[in-house]
Motif scaffolding. Structure first.
Motif, PDB file in Angstrom:
ATOM      1  N   GLU A 177       0.797  -1.270  -0.019  1.00 42.23           N
ATOM      2  CA  GLU A 177      -0.097  -0.055  -0.090  1.00 42.23           C
ATOM      3  C   GLU A 177       0.935   1.265  -0.008  1.00 42.23           C
ATOM      4  OE1 GLU A 177      -3.445   0.379  -0.121  1.00 42.23           O
ATOM      5  OE2 GLU A 177      -3.316  -1.728  -0.594  1.00 42.23           O
ATOM      6  N   PRO A 178       0.285   2.284  -0.561  1.00 42.64           N
ATOM      7  CA  PRO A 178       1.151   3.450  -0.625  1.00 42.64           C
ATOM      8  C   PRO A 178       1.179   4.185   0.626  1.00 42.64           C
ATOM      9  CG  PRO A 178      -0.994   3.865  -1.934  1.00 42.64           C
ATOM     10  CD  PRO A 178      -0.731   2.500  -1.617  1.00 42.64           C
ATOM     11  N   GLY A 179       2.257   4.702   1.097  1.00 43.50           N
ATOM     12  CA  GLY A 179       2.528   5.324   2.460  1.00 43.50           C
ATOM     13  C   GLY A 179       3.090   4.283   3.280  1.00 43.50           C
ATOM     14  N   SER A 180       3.508   2.924   2.776  1.00 42.95           N
ATOM     15  CA  SER A 180       4.079   1.993   3.613  1.00 42.95           C
ATOM     16  C   SER A 180       5.445   2.627   3.799  1.00 42.95           C
ATOM     17  CB  SER A 180       4.181   0.704   2.910  1.00 42.95           C
ATOM     18  OG  SER A 180       2.819   0.199   2.969  1.00 42.95           O
ATOM     19  N   VAL A 181       5.970   2.228   5.051  1.00 42.27           N
ATOM     20  CA  VAL A 181       7.297   2.621   5.634  1.00 42.27           C
ATOM     21  C   VAL A 181       7.982   1.330   5.699  1.00 42.27           C
ATOM     22  CG1 VAL A 181       8.728   3.793   7.428  1.00 42.27           C
ATOM     23  CG2 VAL A 181       6.769   4.859   6.715  1.00 42.27           C
ATOM     24  N   MET A 182       9.240   1.026   4.965  1.00 39.12           N
ATOM     25  CA  MET A 182       9.816  -0.114   4.681  1.00 39.12           C
ATOM     26  C   MET A 182      11.406  -0.099   5.019  1.00 39.12           C
ATOM     27  SD  MET A 182       7.823  -1.482   1.231  1.00 39.12           S
ATOM     28  CE  MET A 182       8.389  -0.079   0.172  1.00 39.12           C
ATOM     29  N   VAL A 183      11.886  -1.043   5.511  1.00 41.38           N
ATOM     30  CA  VAL A 183      13.282  -1.393   5.815  1.00 41.38           C
ATOM     31  C   VAL A 183      13.811  -2.382   5.050  1.00 41.38           C
ATOM     32  CG1 VAL A 183      13.329   0.194   7.783  1.00 41.38           C
ATOM     33  CG2 VAL A 183      12.852  -2.261   7.653  1.00 41.38           C
ATOM     34  N   ALA A 184      15.480  -2.370   4.824  1.00 45.76           N
ATOM     35  CA  ALA A 184      16.120  -3.202   4.262  1.00 45.76           C
ATOM     36  C   ALA A 184      17.547  -2.693   4.405  1.00 45.76           C
ATOM     37  CB  ALA A 184      16.030  -3.807   2.870  1.00 45.76           C
ATOM     38  N   GLY A 185      18.366  -3.690   4.844  1.00 44.87           N
ATOM     39  CA  GLY A 185      19.876  -3.361   5.307  1.00 44.87           C
ATOM     40  C   GLY A 185      19.654  -2.481   6.295  1.00 44.87           C
ATOM     41  N   THR A 186      20.437  -1.455   6.408  1.00 46.31           N
ATOM     42  CA  THR A 186      20.158  -0.004   7.357  1.00 46.31           C
ATOM     43  C   THR A 186      19.556   1.093   6.306  1.00 46.31           C
ATOM     44  OG1 THR A 186      22.360   0.350   6.661  1.00 46.31           O
ATOM     45  CG2 THR A 186      21.996  -0.703   8.663  1.00 46.31           C
ATOM     46  N   ASN A 187      18.783   0.533   5.372  1.00 45.37           N
ATOM     47  CA  ASN A 187      18.169   1.477   4.637  1.00 45.37           C
ATOM     48  C   ASN A 187      16.577   1.555   4.821  1.00 45.37           C
ATOM     49  OD1 ASN A 187      20.464   2.393   3.141  1.00 45.37           O
ATOM     50  ND2 ASN A 187      20.274   0.477   2.075  1.00 45.37           N
ATOM     51  N   ALA A 188      15.985   2.739   4.659  1.00 44.40           N
ATOM     52  CA  ALA A 188      14.319   2.719   4.511  1.00 44.40           C
ATOM     53  C   ALA A 188      14.008   3.287   3.144  1.00 44.40           C
ATOM     54  CB  ALA A 188      13.917   3.520   5.611  1.00 44.40           C
ATOM     55  N   ILE A 189      12.647   3.180   3.124  1.00 43.39           N
ATOM     56  CA  ILE A 189      12.083   3.720   1.776  1.00 43.39           C
ATOM     57  C   ILE A 189      10.655   3.737   1.993  1.00 43.39           C
ATOM     58  CG2 ILE A 189      11.440   1.315   0.522  1.00 43.39           C
ATOM     59  CD1 ILE A 189      12.568   2.605  -1.942  1.00 43.39           C
ATOM     60  N   ILE A 190       9.965   4.733   1.482  1.00 40.69           N
ATOM     61  CA  ILE A 190       8.565   5.003   1.373  1.00 40.69           C
ATOM     62  C   ILE A 190       7.864   4.493   0.190  1.00 40.69           C
ATOM     63  CG2 ILE A 190       6.472   6.284   2.414  1.00 40.69           C
ATOM     64  CD1 ILE A 190       8.486   8.143   3.598  1.00 40.69           C
ATOM     65  N   GLN A 191       6.839   3.626   0.212  1.00 38.66           N
ATOM     66  CA  GLN A 191       6.085   3.285  -0.995  1.00 38.66           C
ATOM     67  C   GLN A 191       5.051   4.660  -1.457  1.00 38.66           C
ATOM     68  OE1 GLN A 191       6.669   0.726  -2.599  1.00 38.66           O
ATOM     69  NE2 GLN A 191       4.842  -0.343  -3.413  1.00 38.66           N
ATOM     70  N   PRO A 192       5.405   5.217  -2.536  1.00 34.43           N
ATOM     71  CA  PRO A 192       4.609   6.387  -2.987  1.00 34.43           C
ATOM     72  C   PRO A 192       3.262   6.059  -3.724  1.00 34.43           C
ATOM     73  CG  PRO A 192       6.757   6.243  -4.223  1.00 34.43           C
ATOM     74  CD  PRO A 192       6.643   5.011  -3.722  1.00 34.43           C
ATOM     75  N   PHE A 193       3.380   4.841  -4.570  1.00 32.10           N
ATOM     76  CA  PHE A 193       2.228   4.315  -5.106  1.00 32.10           C
ATOM     77  C   PHE A 193       2.026   2.861  -4.904  1.00 32.10           C
ATOM     78  CE2 PHE A 193       3.874   8.080  -7.247  1.00 32.10           C
ATOM     79  CZ  PHE A 193       2.474   8.730  -7.342  1.00 32.10           C
ATOM     80  N   PRO A 194       1.047   2.431  -5.128  1.00 32.45           N
ATOM     81  CA  PRO A 194       0.731   0.942  -5.087  1.00 32.45           C
ATOM     82  C   PRO A 194       1.884  -0.037  -5.986  1.00 32.45           C
ATOM     83  CG  PRO A 194      -1.446   1.743  -5.313  1.00 32.45           C
ATOM     84  CD  PRO A 194      -0.476   2.907  -5.659  1.00 32.45           C
ATOM     85  N   GLY A 195       2.270  -1.139  -5.306  1.00 35.44           N
ATOM     86  CA  GLY A 195       3.206  -1.648  -6.250  1.00 35.44           C
ATOM     87  C   GLY A 195       3.670  -2.816  -5.616  1.00 35.44           C
ATOM     88  N   PRO A 196       4.656  -3.496  -6.238  1.00 36.44           N
ATOM     89  CA  PRO A 196       5.380  -4.618  -5.526  1.00 36.44           C
ATOM     90  C   PRO A 196       6.442  -4.191  -4.740  1.00 36.44           C
ATOM     91  CG  PRO A 196       5.942  -4.713  -8.014  1.00 36.44           C
ATOM     92  CD  PRO A 196       4.757  -3.643  -7.817  1.00 36.44           C
ATOM     93  N   SER A 197       7.021  -5.106  -3.742  1.00 33.36           N
ATOM     94  CA  SER A 197       8.231  -4.782  -2.921  1.00 33.36           C
ATOM     95  C   SER A 197       8.683  -5.881  -2.064  1.00 33.36           C
ATOM     96  CB  SER A 197       8.021  -3.543  -1.714  1.00 33.36           C
ATOM     97  OG  SER A 197       9.045  -3.156  -1.277  1.00 33.36           O
ATOM     98  N   GLY A 198       9.901  -5.985  -1.824  1.00 33.70           N
ATOM     99  CA  GLY A 198      10.472  -7.098  -1.175  1.00 33.70           C
ATOM    100  C   GLY A 198      11.130  -6.547   0.042  1.00 33.70           C
TER     101      GLY A 198
END
Lengths: 260, 344
Positions: A177-198
């Motif tokens: 979902e858009p707005g999701s706050v995600m982490v991997a390694g020591t990085n973070a990302i925010i999902q701006p639009f719906p779409g796939p992510s690991g």
């Protein structure tokens, strides 16, 4: 050491750049160094140098985690010519991290944590050997730097103060979902639009971080700083859909100075 | 003989399966995380605009499958390019890859496209449309679909005032049109080495000696091909990096993906080949079921091919400008000035 000497030294020892053809119209640039952090910082600086210098024939640039793909007009320059121009630009400007630039903004981004919004939080806590509360505490006390804008202008941020690396999902989600706050390694990302992510989903912001009706579509840019603030679920309705803008203080004063 | 611009309504009565506003794509957007997008068949889209005297970068329509029909409130000049299709004006068949002089009120129908995915329709003048980062090209993931709906009326700002041949009612233009050949059963796509070609034993022979079939899950992000693949050897994890249009990726499964203009900008899969720039327009036309094979060429040959493709477009552009100037048809001031660096 005088400024003059430093400048001359920089000219004589520019960071080594690998330039590899990626098809007839692109060149992959990598900074050669054993330290991953150095490579990341230097690639980010290299991007700024290229955007400033705009070597002849360059059409666009794609930032990778520790690399840059330079797309060019193959009728205007060859791989070799372009690589040479870029090396000259780097020799002249250097790739040392610059000081906090005056236009650097700080974004304080509210984030709601709940069972629905944070499906991977327990797993991340277990992987790091911490409690969920401690994970969130470390996450929200980290000041992150936006290293690059990834797919659909997603801000990819480095500098999460976790005691270890967070792994990616074994099976990537087909839709996050858009707005999701995600982490991997020591990085973070925010999902701006719906779409796939690991990446691992640990929260969700009620704000709209990218809106193509705004100009520009995002308020943030590479180099800006981000801090997350966990807010109660009750705040969701009040904040939902508001367009993310830099915190006022940071825009007036700029840079690291006003950080707590 | 120049006339002021006027607004013309173009009523779209049938919109095909999927029709959108389109152009050659965004510039300077990829460093911001937005793929360039734009016409998958850049050659046909550019040619359509050139044929009506527009700048190559003007907004046109991209029509995918089904029946597309419109009626204009005033005389308009248009051109249709792309894969072979049937075009009629009030029931009479007319040619593709030619400027068409359409009288006010005439019903223009494009149907029965075959052999590929896309047709491009350009109108002399400027089509009014929203833009995102300077371009009319759709970016559906970010909420910019640009799709046309049946019943929609488009607005065209045009200086065209009708044209009839002094002796024949239907004007005949003889223009040197570089129309691609979509007819072979198996398309041959030229490729150059990718960064992991040498780490993938057997890939050269495999790609050049096998037939691949475009799968149904293909779209503007990438073509997914069924056919034999081999996986690279001895590669560690590849850190996400930028990927060029036309990159041949082999993900973990037994599938070959050729990335399109709306690709995700970074990926961590090995790239075993990259389509030559001059072959990208053909790839942009490949529809599900399309069979193709690959031919390895050197980087120098790839650049020469693209130079020749651009030379032919520039030649067409010169001839259109000369012809239109001679008979008093409007020519876009932008395109009449200097061609893009790519065309130089």
């Amino acid at each position: 050491m005088t400024t003059h000497t430093a400048y001359a030294e920089r000219l004589h020892h520019p960071p080594e750049l690998a330039a590899e053809p990626f098809g007839d119209s692109a060149l992959m640039l990598r900074v050669k160094n054993d330290d991953a952090d150095f490579r990341r910082t230097a690639s980010s600086r290299l991007r700024d140098v290229l955007l400033e210098v705009r070597p002849y024939g360059v059409l666009d640039i794609v930032a990778g985690v520790e690399s840059l793909l330079v797309e060019f007009d193959c009728l205007a320059v060859t791989h070799e010519q372009l690589a040479q121009t870029i090396r000259l630009a780097v020799a002249g400007k250097g790739l040392e991290p610059g000081g906090a630039s005056a236009s650097q903004s700080l974004f304080v981004i509210p984030m709601v944590v709940s069972e629905e919004f944070s499906p991977d939080l327990p797993g991340v806590a277990e992987e790091l050997g911490l409690g969920s509360e401690a994970v969130l505490q470390q996450f929200s006390s980290s000041v992150l730097t936006i290293n690059l804008l990834a797919a659909a202008m997603a801000p990819m941020m480095g500098g999460v103060q976790f005691p270890g690396q967070v792994s990616r999902c074994v099976e990537p989600r087909t839709n996050v979902e858009p707005g999701s706050v995600m982490v991997a390694g020591t990085n973070a990302i925010i999902q701006p639009f719906p779409g796939p992510s690991g990446w691992k989903v640990i929260g969700r912001t009620p704000l709209t971080i990218c809106d193509i009706r705004e100009d520009p579509a995002t308020s943030y840019k590479p180099g800006d700083l981000v801090r997350f603030e966990v807010v109660p679920e009750g705040e969701w309705a009040r904040l939902e859909g508001q367009f993310l803008r830099a915190s006022a203080a940071s825009r007036q004063e700029g840079g690291h100075g006003d950080l707590p | 003989m120049t006339f002021p611009e006027r607004a013309i309504g173009i009523k779209v009565s049938e919109a095909g399966w999927l029709s959108t506003f389109q152009d050659l794509g965004r510039e300077n957007s990829e460093f911001m995380g937005v793929p360039c997008g734009g016409a998958a068949d850049q050659h046909s889209a550019a040619a359509a605009n050139i044929l009506v005297g527009n700048s190559r970068k003007s907004t046109c329509l991209e029509i995918m499958g089904g029946r597309f029909a419109f009626t204009a409130t005033q005389d308009v000049m248009c051109a249709v390019t792309g894969v072979p299709a049937e075009i009629t004006v009030d029931g009479d068949l007319v040619a593709m890859w030619e400027p068409l002089c359409i009288p006010a009120g005439a019903r223009v129908v494009l149907a029965k496209a075959s052999g590929g995915m896309r047709n491009y329709m350009a109108f002399s003048g400027d089509l009014e449309t929203a833009r995102f980062m300077g371009s009319a090209a759709p970016e559906s993931r970010m909420g910019f679909p640009q799709q046309l709906a049946p019943g929609q009326t488009l607005t065209l700002h045009s200086r065209y005032r009708g044209f009839t041949h002094p002796f024949l009612t239907q004007p005949l233009f003889r223009l040197p049109v570089p129309a691609p050949d979509f007819s072979p059963d198996v398309w041959t796509i030229d490729v150059v080495d990718g960064p992991e070609t040498d780490r993938t034993p057997g890939i050269r022979k495999l790609l050049s000696s096998s037939h691949y079939t475009v799968g149904t899950k293909s779209n503007h992000v990438g073509l997914r091909l069924d056919g034999p693949v081999v996986h690279p050897e001895g590669l560690g994890e590849i850190v996400s990096h930028g990927v060029p249009i036309g990159a041949f990726e082999i993900p973990h499964g037994d599938e070959l993906i050729i990335l399109g203009r709306s690709r995700t900008l970074t990926a961590g899969y090995p790239i075993v080949a990259v389509a030559a720039k001059a072959s990208l327009s053909m790839l942009g036309q490949a529809s599900p079921g399309r069979k193709m094979t690959f031919r390895w060429i050197s980087n120098a040959e790839a650049v020469e091919q693209y130079r020749e493709q651009q030379r032919l477009l520039a030649h067409l552009e010169e001839r259109v400008h000369a012809l239109f100037a001679a008979v008093g048809l409007p020519v876009s001031a932008i395109s009449a000035a200097s061609p893009s660096p790519a065309a130089a």
